[in-house]
Structures are given as C-alpha cells and as structure tokens.
Design a protein around this motif. Structure first.
Motif, short mmCIF file in Angstrom:
data_model
loop_
_atom_site.label_atom_id
_atom_site.label_comp_id
_atom_site.label_asym_id
_atom_site.label_seq_id
_atom_site.Cartn_x
_atom_site.Cartn_y
_atom_site.Cartn_z
N VAL A 176 0.84 -1.19 0.00
CA VAL A 176 0.00 0.00 0.00
C VAL A 176 0.88 1.24 0.00
CG1 VAL A 176 -1.80 -1.24 1.26
CG2 VAL A 176 -0.20 0.20 2.51
N ALA A 177 0.34 2.31 -0.57
CA ALA A 177 1.05 3.59 -0.60
C ALA A 177 0.10 4.68 -0.14
CB ALA A 177 1.55 3.90 -2.01
N VAL A 178 0.64 5.61 0.62
CA VAL A 178 -0.10 6.77 1.10
C VAL A 178 0.64 8.03 0.66
CG1 VAL A 178 -0.72 8.09 3.18
CG2 VAL A 178 -1.16 5.63 3.08
N VAL A 179 -0.09 8.95 0.06
CA VAL A 179 0.46 10.26 -0.30
C VAL A 179 -0.21 11.28 0.58
CG1 VAL A 179 0.84 11.94 -2.13
CG2 VAL A 179 0.84 9.49 -2.68
N SER A 180 0.59 11.95 1.42
CA SER A 180 0.01 12.85 2.41
C SER A 180 1.01 13.93 2.80
CB SER A 180 -0.41 12.07 3.66
OG SER A 180 -0.83 12.94 4.69
N GLY A 181 0.59 15.18 2.70
CA GLY A 181 1.40 16.29 3.21
C GLY A 181 2.81 16.32 2.68
N GLY A 182 3.00 16.06 1.39
CA GLY A 182 4.34 16.07 0.83
C GLY A 182 5.17 14.86 1.12
N LYS A 183 4.54 13.83 1.72
CA LYS A 183 5.23 12.58 2.03
C LYS A 183 4.66 11.43 1.20
CE LYS A 183 6.93 13.09 6.79
NZ LYS A 183 6.77 14.53 6.95
N THR A 261 8.51 2.26 4.28
CA THR A 261 9.42 3.29 3.75
C THR A 261 8.70 4.62 3.76
OG1 THR A 261 10.51 1.70 2.28
CG2 THR A 261 10.77 4.03 1.75
N VAL A 262 9.34 5.65 4.32
CA VAL A 262 8.77 7.00 4.36
C VAL A 262 9.76 7.95 3.71
CG1 VAL A 262 7.82 8.83 5.81
CG2 VAL A 262 7.59 6.44 6.53
N ARG A 263 9.30 8.75 2.76
CA ARG A 263 10.20 9.69 2.09
C ARG A 263 9.46 10.98 1.77
NH1 ARG A 263 13.03 8.59 -2.35
NH2 ARG A 263 12.52 10.55 -3.38
N GLU A 264 10.21 12.07 1.78
CA GLU A 264 9.67 13.36 1.38
C GLU A 264 9.60 13.41 -0.15
OE1 GLU A 264 8.56 15.78 3.29
OE2 GLU A 264 9.18 14.93 5.24
N LEU A 265 8.49 13.84 -0.68
CA LEU A 265 8.35 13.97 -2.13
C LEU A 265 9.17 15.15 -2.63
CD1 LEU A 265 4.55 13.27 -2.59
CD2 LEU A 265 6.43 11.84 -3.39
N ILE A 338 -1.16 -0.43 -10.48
CA ILE A 338 -1.58 0.96 -10.23
C ILE A 338 -0.43 1.86 -10.62
CG2 ILE A 338 -2.36 2.67 -8.55
CD1 ILE A 338 -3.44 0.44 -6.83
N VAL A 339 -0.71 2.87 -11.43
CA VAL A 339 0.27 3.89 -11.79
C VAL A 339 -0.22 5.23 -11.25
CG1 VAL A 339 1.39 5.15 -13.67
CG2 VAL A 339 1.01 2.68 -13.88
N VAL A 340 0.63 5.91 -10.46
CA VAL A 340 0.27 7.17 -9.83
C VAL A 340 1.26 8.25 -10.27
CG1 VAL A 340 -0.19 8.40 -7.67
CG2 VAL A 340 -0.58 5.92 -7.81
N GLU A 341 0.77 9.30 -10.91
CA GLU A 341 1.62 10.44 -11.26
C GLU A 341 1.77 11.31 -10.03
OE1 GLU A 341 1.24 12.16 -15.38
OE2 GLU A 341 -0.71 11.18 -15.21
N LEU A 342 2.99 11.50 -9.56
CA LEU A 342 3.22 12.16 -8.28
C LEU A 342 3.38 13.68 -8.40
CD1 LEU A 342 5.68 9.60 -6.70
CD2 LEU A 342 3.30 9.99 -6.08
N ASN A 343 3.81 14.18 -9.52
CA ASN A 343 4.05 15.62 -9.63
C ASN A 343 2.95 16.33 -10.39
OD1 ASN A 343 4.59 14.58 -12.12
ND2 ASN A 343 6.77 15.10 -12.11
#
Length: 345
Positions: A176-183, A261-265, A338-343
């Motif tokens: 699973v992936a979570v996109v939240s608050g620039g993370k 794994t946690v990383r700043e976008l 699943i493909v997610v465009e992050l920018n």
C-alpha cells in the motif's frame, strides 16, 4: 515481444481468431465501464481493434473474472485474471481520506490473494479504514507512519483470523502507498512491489518477502520453520512468500509485519508503480518505469484512449500497457497494476 534492453516505442499484442478475447474493464469516480481491447488478428491477416475515444460517465460494475477498476486524471488502475482460472487479486484506491485533526491522504493498495480471494477482498474493503482508525497525529512530530502501518497490518490480520474460521489456509500479500502532506509512505507485506521513478531512475521502495531472502530465511528458521525448494523456495514447502496477512496455519513462520518506507516527495519524483507479482515476475523495475515514462510522454500510444474531463488519462494507458506486456511475456498469474503520477496537481 520486446526485450528489456530493446526499444519500447511500440507494443502490439496479437492473438489468433480462436483465442478468447480478453478485455480490461476500467472505471472512474464519475465512472463508466470501458473496454481497452487487445489486438486480434483474423485469418485474412487484418487487424481488428477498438479505436474508440472513450468518455467517462456512469456507474461502475464487475464483469466475470475481471475486477472493476478505478481511474483518475493522475492515476490509472488495471487488474485482470490473466491465465488463471480464479481471480485472487484485489485493488483499492481511496482519495481524500480524512483523519482526526483534519488531515487528508490518498491511499493506493494492491492485494494478491492465495488459497482463495477471501482475505484479499477483506483487505480491499477494510485495510484503508483500519488505517484511518489507527492514525494518531503527534503534535509537533506529525504521524509516526512506521508504527501506524505496523499496527494497521496487525489489526487487519487479527480481523481476518477472527472472521475466517475454517479458512486458515487463505492469505494475501499487501503493498500500500499513502500520499500525504508532501510525504510518500509505502508499506509492504509479501511479494507485491512498489517502485518509484525518480529523475529517470527506477527506485524500489519495497523488497519482496521471499523465503530464500537471507534475512527472511534466517527469521523463518529461528522460529522453528523450514524453507523447502519445492517448485521454488516455499515456507514448509507450501507458501512462496514469507510474509502475508492471513495464513494462520503457517504462523509464526509467516508474519504480517510490513516493512515501511517513508520519504519526502521532491520535484524529481515522477510516478509510482504498485503491482502484484504477476507483473513483476516477468517485467523488471527498469523496464516498467521506462514503459510508463514513455506512455506518460506520449511516446507509446494505445488505440483505445481514456478521457477524463477532456484530458487523456495516460496513467490508465500506462497501467494497461504494463498488463499487456506482462501477458505477452508469458505471465500465468493474475496481474494488478496501479500507476500514480506524483508531480501532478
């Protein structure tokens, strides 16, 4: 078929007239079912393919062994039964989930079931909800994502254990992936995988939990279990992954604890791919990222196009091309991508 090192500008999947026609059914939030059809060739050698420009409007549904899919302008999802008799994969996308304190996050999950689809389906329906319940915002420090994800997976495993008496041999991987608050947060349990494209480089954000992975082999044996090479390395000669949700009969050798794994976008982060091993077994991280990048840049185009709010959904096309590539390379498993465009906003 194109090799990893070859050119990927064009991908054509050709099947004979007598081969069963496979379709990839896709939907969106405002959503209708659409068909992205593979090319077929009749006896006279002429190609027959759907060339429609598809507009989204309507409601979602499920058809046969193909799961209903969710698409959005910044992400695309495709999940197919492939060459298996039973569909055991499940996928979930939830956007704008709200937690206590008003924070929001987008959630993406791929679940690869085994022994049946029951646990994967339960994870699809419940894991993101359990995550919302488990999130505790620590003032000044934000969310402890490592602790939160581990507790979330534990609770999901407990729910499955209580609710599936008599089905101790059913389980599921979960990435699973979570996109939240620039993370960007990725949690993985099993051999599904998350890969990030960062500045043109493929970066694995999860490491497959295979029984012959040295640290996993040591852990299993320390718990009193054995890894047997029986048509591939398997825990007790049975399960080809060393971590999963469910599989009560293999505990404590098979555990549900995820690696997080946690990383700043950053501006270099282009897109994220989540997929089951039905794709990763035949497509490398680098090839998958190269295919998606070329789809998003318009260098690989499909005849059937998904249009959202007047814009082509290239992420959906990229997910479909990855599925087609995996099928062309001989994948015999269910395939979910699943493909997610992050920018993108």
């Amino acid at each position: 078929m194109t090799s990893d090192s070859g050119q990927l500008n064009t991908l054509t999947v050709t099947r004979t007239e007598n081969t069963r026609r496979r379709t990839l059914n896709c939907t969106y939030q405002t959503v209708m079912n659409i068909n992205i059809s593979e090319t077929t060739t009749s006896n006279d050698g002429k190609d027959n393919e759907d060339k429609n420009l598809l507009l989204l409007n309507g409601s979602s549904k499920q058809s046969g062994g193909v799961r209903t899919l969710t698409l959005r302008s910044t992400h695309g999802v495709v999940s197919v039964i492939g060459r298996r008799r039973e569909m055991e994969d499940a996928v979930k996308v939830e956007l704008g989930l709200t937690v206590k304190g008003g924070g929001k996050f987008d959630f993406y999950g791929v679940y690869d079931g085994h022994g049946g689809s029951g646990v994967a389906e339960e994870c699809k329906e419940r894991l993101h909800k359990v995550l919302v319940e488990e999130i505790i915002v620590v003032e000044g420090d934000g969310i402890d994502w490592g602790r939160t994800m581990k507790r979330c997976f534990e609770k999901m495993d407990e729910e499955v254990s209580r609710g599936r008496l008599g089905e101790e041999m059913v389980g599921s991987t979960a990435v699973v992936a979570v996109v939240s608050g620039g993370k960007l947060v990725v949690a993985n349990c099993g051999d599904s995988r998350a890969v990030l494209s960062m500045g043109g480089v493929a970066v694995a954000l999860s490491l497959d939990h295979k029984p012959d992975r040295p640290d996993e082999l040591e852990r299993v044996e320390a718990a009193g279990g054995r890894v047997i090479n029986w048509n591939g390395h398997r825990v007790l000669g049975v399960l080809a992954t060393s971590r999963s949700i469910g599989d009560q009969y293999l505990k404590p050798f098979v555990i549900c604890k995820p690696e997080v794994t946690v990383r700043e976008l950053t501006d270099d982060d282009e897109f994220l791919i989540l997929a089951s091993d039905g794709m990763w077994d035949v497509v490398s991280n680098e090839t998958a990222c190269r295919v998606v990048r070329r789809c998003l840049n318009g260098r690989i185009k499909r005849k059937s196009v998904v249009v959202v709010d007047g814009n082509r959904n290239r992420a959906a096309g990229a997910a479909a091309v990855l599925v087609e590539l995996a099928m062309a390379r001989g994948s015999k498993d269910n395939i979910s991508v699943i493909v997610v465009e992050l920018n993108k906003p």
